[in-house]
Design an enzyme around this catalytic site. Structure first.
Site, mmCIF file in Angstrom:
data_model
loop_
_atom_site.group_PDB
_atom_site.id
_atom_site.type_symbol
_atom_site.label_atom_id
_atom_site.label_comp_id
_atom_site.label_asym_id
_atom_site.label_seq_id
_atom_site.Cartn_x
_atom_site.Cartn_y
_atom_site.Cartn_z
ATOM 1 C CD GLU A 8 3.576 3.397 4.741
ATOM 2 O OE1 GLU A 8 4.770 3.811 5.123
ATOM 3 O OE2 GLU A 8 2.991 2.531 4.482
ATOM 4 C CG LEU A 63 -2.334 -0.773 1.026
ATOM 5 C CD1 LEU A 63 -2.120 -2.396 0.979
ATOM 6 C CD2 LEU A 63 -3.169 -0.448 2.329
ATOM 7 N N GLY A 64 1.935 1.316 0.618
ATOM 8 C CA GLY A 64 3.005 2.426 0.717
ATOM 9 C C GLY A 64 4.166 2.195 1.493
ATOM 10 C CD1 TRP A 75 5.586 -6.560 14.563
ATOM 11 C CD2 TRP A 75 3.984 -5.012 13.898
ATOM 12 N NE1 TRP A 75 5.674 -6.478 13.285
ATOM 13 C CE2 TRP A 75 4.625 -5.338 12.797
ATOM 14 C CE3 TRP A 75 3.181 -4.097 13.853
ATOM 15 C CZ2 TRP A 75 4.194 -5.085 11.547
ATOM 16 C CZ3 TRP A 75 2.587 -3.482 12.610
ATOM 17 C CH2 TRP A 75 3.376 -3.950 11.659
ATOM 18 C CG ASP A 84 -7.627 3.125 5.690
ATOM 19 O OD1 ASP A 84 -6.532 2.578 5.874
ATOM 20 O OD2 ASP A 84 -7.877 3.855 4.686
ATOM 21 C CB THR A 102 2.488 1.854 22.271
ATOM 22 O OG1 THR A 102 4.147 1.616 22.417
ATOM 23 C CG2 THR A 102 2.183 3.093 21.932
#
Length: 318
Positions: free
Chosen positions: A230, A189-190, A241, A290, A254
């Site tokens: 991104e 995707l990017g 992760w 998304d 996190t």
């Protein structure tokens, strides 16, 4: 929550290459992008590290400076405006996406980075206490450059960033965020370049099918969050992760994740890592659809702002 034990030597170790899988190819592994999010930023970084051993030392220095900024509180005050240059490379009319679609991506970035996105206050968010709020980073559409091409896909070897390979060279990359829009291929995707890399390839690449919220934007990646993810990398955020089983993303607030999450996990999804913490699957730096991601953490906000501090990796944007 994770505790950070960071030194320059530890940071240097973190940036060492962990495998020899070649990612800088014209065609990447065939993955169905409609099923799983594909971000090649980590793989591209590993390829850059293999090609330039000195980059590991430079990035370790950036990490040490980032941690010093976080500890001393020397971050940019006020709103940081980032001019965005879209470099659109198209073979078909569908790939030559409209100005409206490009502007819709700017709008999403500004909402996500200012915590004014409509899903920010999702009621069942178990991490509402550490949501970042406004990051004080704003994006402004600066320029759109378009170029027709015969290439069907560009891969992840930065060819789209080089006029000698049929792409477009970046415009003022030390003061403007260059965002290339093209067909990447291979289910990617990017991807983004982390702080510390060459200015000649600095910026973000997004497949035209996953940019913005209108036009060619394709479900389940049709809400502009691929660019949010991104740009997070471009501002020095890691995958949540840590790109390793129960790894570290270098952010203290996190939780530890087993690995990437896909789709939209059920509320209460827990890691099997030590302490079985609730995973922050709604974080922009996970791999969820998304509609499943809608927040940065306070620690991520502070880390992103740190790259603009005096002497930091992106201080030239001040």
């Amino acid at each position: 929550m994770k505790k950070l034990l960071l030194t320059a030597s530890a940071a240097l170790l973190m940036f060492s290459c962990q495998n020899d899988n070649e990612s800088a190819t014209t065609e990447t592994t065939n993955v169905d992008a409609t099923a799983h999010r594909g971000c090649a930023s980590h793989e591209v970084l590993e390829a850059q590290l293999r090609a330039n051993p000195a980059l590991a030392k430079k990035m370790a220095e950036i990490e040490a400076q980032t941690q010093n900024t976080l500890e001393t509180g020397r971050i940019v005050n006020g709103v940081m405006e980032i001019p965005v240059v879209f470099n659109v490379l198209y073979r078909t009319s569908a790939e030559n996406i409209s100005l409206a679609q490009l502007q819709s991506q700017i709008d999403v970035l500004n909402k996500d980075f200012s915590a004014t996105n409509s899903d920010y206050n999702t009621s069942n968010n178990p991490y509402s206490s550490v949501r970042s709020g406004n990051t004080n980073i704003r994006f402004v559409l600066d320029q759109v450059i378009r170029k027709s091409t015969t290439k069907t896909s560009w891969g992840t070897n930065d060819a789209m960033k080089k006029s000698t390979q049929g792409g477009l060279n970046p415009t003022s990359p030390t003061t403007k965020l260059n965002l290339w829009v093209c067909t990447i291929g291979g289910g990617i995707l990017g991807y983004a370049q982390f702080p510390g890399g060459s200015s000649s390839t600095d910026g973000v690449v997004i497949d035209s099918k996953y940019l913005g919220t209108t036009g060619t934007a394709t479900y389940p990646f049709n809400l502009g969050r691929t660019a949010t993810h991104e740009v997070g990398h471009w501002l020095n955020l890691r995958h949540i992760w840590g790109d390793a089983t129960c790894g570290s993303d270098l952010v203290s607030d996190t939780p530890v994740h087993n690995t990437a999450n896909y789709g939209v996990p059920a509320v209460g999804h827990r890691s099997t890592c030590s302490g079985t913490p609730l995973e922050m699957y709604m974080n922009y730096m996970d791999y969820t659809d998304d509609r499943g991601m809608y927040m940065f953490s306070v620690g991520q906000k502070t880390r992103m702002n740190a790259v603009f501090a005096v002497g930091a990796a992106r201080a030239s944007f001040r």
